[in-house]
Design an enzyme around this catalytic site. Structure first.
Site, mmCIF file in Angstrom:
data_model
loop_
_atom_site.group_PDB
_atom_site.id
_atom_site.type_symbol
_atom_site.label_atom_id
_atom_site.label_comp_id
_atom_site.label_asym_id
_atom_site.label_seq_id
_atom_site.Cartn_x
_atom_site.Cartn_y
_atom_site.Cartn_z
ATOM 1 N N HIS A 97 0.840 -1.201 0.000
ATOM 2 C CA HIS A 97 0.000 0.000 0.000
ATOM 3 C C HIS A 97 0.874 1.250 0.000
ATOM 4 O O HIS A 97 2.058 1.223 0.347
ATOM 5 C CB HIS A 97 -0.919 0.010 1.220
ATOM 6 C CG HIS A 97 -0.179 -0.048 2.518
ATOM 7 N ND1 HIS A 97 0.485 1.038 3.054
ATOM 8 C CD2 HIS A 97 0.025 -1.074 3.388
ATOM 9 C CE1 HIS A 97 1.049 0.688 4.195
ATOM 10 N NE2 HIS A 97 0.794 -0.582 4.427
ATOM 11 N N ASP A 379 3.943 -4.611 3.694
ATOM 12 C CA ASP A 379 5.371 -4.917 3.743
ATOM 13 C C ASP A 379 5.604 -6.347 4.222
ATOM 14 O O ASP A 379 6.541 -7.020 3.770
ATOM 15 C CB ASP A 379 6.114 -3.916 4.633
ATOM 16 C CG ASP A 379 5.524 -3.787 6.030
ATOM 17 O OD1 ASP A 379 4.471 -4.403 6.309
ATOM 18 O OD2 ASP A 379 6.099 -3.068 6.868
#
Length: 482
Positions: A97, A379
């Protein structure tokens, strides 16, 4: 005449340097919202550095600037590059994102005042931002797998909520989408003008920031797309493990890796001094400050060019930020050396890679579905993928990071298919674990699809099992004697 030419050359060089300096000022400074007392936050001291070239060593501030991934005018990329006799067949894109508001609050400090409404004429700017806002406003009746339909399609709070995507995050993925559009649609015609829903595969976790990031990239890729042809699937796990999430061995590797991280923090004198000084400034116990994960909030201040927070005991400074960021870099270095994370990554990434291989094989057989696949993630999704693929030297996933797998058909070798792997626009194919032969790296720019299939379905499992290795993912996850 010679003197005149030299003078003109120096004059042109001076003008170029002046333009570069002005560009850096505008490209690296992001306006933020007006403070409640009416004073503009832009009047506060700026902390954003302006590096022109990469420093020779590992610099914590420079690494943080790369992590921010501040939107720029243009980005060089190697996506879509191939010899003329190769035809692009399928593309799989895995993204983190975009820029978000912090997930943690530093005790006894004010939350950073960042406006999460989208304003078309505010920096960071993108020419498609206003059209994106209009298009998202029409998508309330779109088809999303539950519970995605309850999430907002774009950020819309005057003061960002915890973890909310910012305008910077939207622009980052609009840029990603437009870049991929220019390469895969305009150049390679990956999708026809009348593309069908089965040619597009979209999957996201249940966070608004991942759904909104996926929509921003999709809009940059397919401007004004038909909402009736779009379907986002929901993935409950950040590992995208679907029905294969139960894996005790993976959890065991993760616990060992977390233990390594904990012991490294205990051994770090600079980190302990930085936390101690920050705790004194904030008048809180050091343990409470650590639990608040201050780097998350400090990175938000840094990326948005806000002064670091202050309290009655003083202000958190760049030295504190540098010490914590330097420790993160040391942690990444030790993680590569100790290789405990590698076991976690192989088990954590296997379900998603196995699913991807299945889609690539079907595309190689000539099936239409899944010509373009997008996984909007975190992540903690991309890091295991990078490690599992053998890209251990890759930087930690920045905001709006993208990992791309391309499938190509060799038209001069009937039936031959090859893959390329790219990370943030760089071709890293020949650095992957599967792109090796007996003498080292594969001798061509691409790797045979069979290499990737064999790596995912055999080599990854054999690397995890004791003795002769595991023959199935279930066996690797439930083996004894770790």
């Amino acid at each position: 005449m010679l003197f005149r030419n030299r003078f003109l050359l120096l004059l042109a060089l001076a003008a170029l340097l002046a333009l570069l300096s002005l560009s850096l000022q505008f490209f690296h400074l992001i306006p933020v919202s007006v403070a409640k007392n009416g004073a503009s936050s832009k009047s506060r001291k700026r902390i954003m550095p302006d590096p022109v070239t990469e420093p020779p060593g590992m610099d914590p501030v420079y690494e943080a600037l790369l992590y921010c991934n501040i939107p720029s005018v243009a980005e060089r990329s190697m996506e879509g590059h191939a010899p003329h006799h190769f035809k692009l067949v399928s593309v799989h894109v895995f993204i983190r994102h975009g820029d978000r508001y912090p997930l943690y609050v530093i005790p006894k400090t004010k939350r950073p005042e960042i406006d999460c409404t989208l304003v078309a004429d505010r920096k960071p700017y993108h020419p498609k931002l206003e059209a994106f806002i209009r298009h998202m406003s029409k998508g309330s009746g779109a088809s999303f797998e539950s519970p995605l339909h309850s999430l907002p399609l774009f950020p819309n709070h005057p003061l960002c909520e915890m973890g909310e995507l910012t305008q910077t995050g939207v622009v980052q993925h609009l840029q990603n989408g437009q870049l991929l559009r220019d390469i895969y649609l305009k150049k390679h015609k990956l999708l026809p003008a009348d593309w069908s829903p089965d040619q597009l595969y979209l999957e996201t976790t249940g966070k608004s920031r991942t759904l909104q990031s996926g929509l921003a990239l999709l809009y940059g890729f397919l401007p004004d797309f038909d909402w009736r042809k779009v379907y986002f699937r929901h993935q409950p796990s950040a590992l995208f493990c679907s029905g294969s999430c139960s894996c005790p061995a993976r959890n065991h590797y993760l616990e060992r890796e977390q233990r390594r991280q904990y012991l490294l923090r205990l051994r770090s004198g600079p980190l302990e001094r930085a936390y101690g000084d920050m705790a004194r400034i904030l008048d809180v116990p050091t343990k409470q400050l650590r639990a608040a994960n201050p780097i998350d909030a400090l990175l938000c201040h840094f990326c948005h060019n806000l002064s670091f927070p202050c309290a009655r005991g003083g202000c958190i400074g760049m030295d504190h930020f540098r010490a914590i960021k330097a420790h993160q870099m040391e942690d990444e270095r030790e993680r590569r050396e100790r290789k405990l994370y590698r076991g976690y990554a192989l088990l954590g990434a296997h379900p998603l890679l196995n699913q991807t291989v299945g889609r690539l094989l079907r595309a190689a057989e000539g099936r239409r579905e899944g010509a373009f696949a997008l996984y909007s993630a975190h992540d903690v999704t991309l890091s295991p993928l990078l490690s599992a693929l053998g890209l251990v030297e890759a930087r930690f996933p920045r905001f709006a990071a993208r990992l791309v797998l391309e499938l190509w058909q060799d038209r001069e070798g009937p039936g031959g298919h090859a893959v390329r792997v790219l990370y943030d626009g760089a071709d890293v194919t020949r650095h992957t674990a599967f792109c090796q032969d007996g003498r080292g790296r594969w001798p061509t720019p691409m790797c045979p699809l069979d290499n990737l299939v064999r790596f995912v379905r055999r080599d990854m499992l054999e690397a995890l099992g004791p003795g002769g290795g595991s023959t199935s993912y279930y066996e690797a996850c439930h083996r004894k004697g770790l």
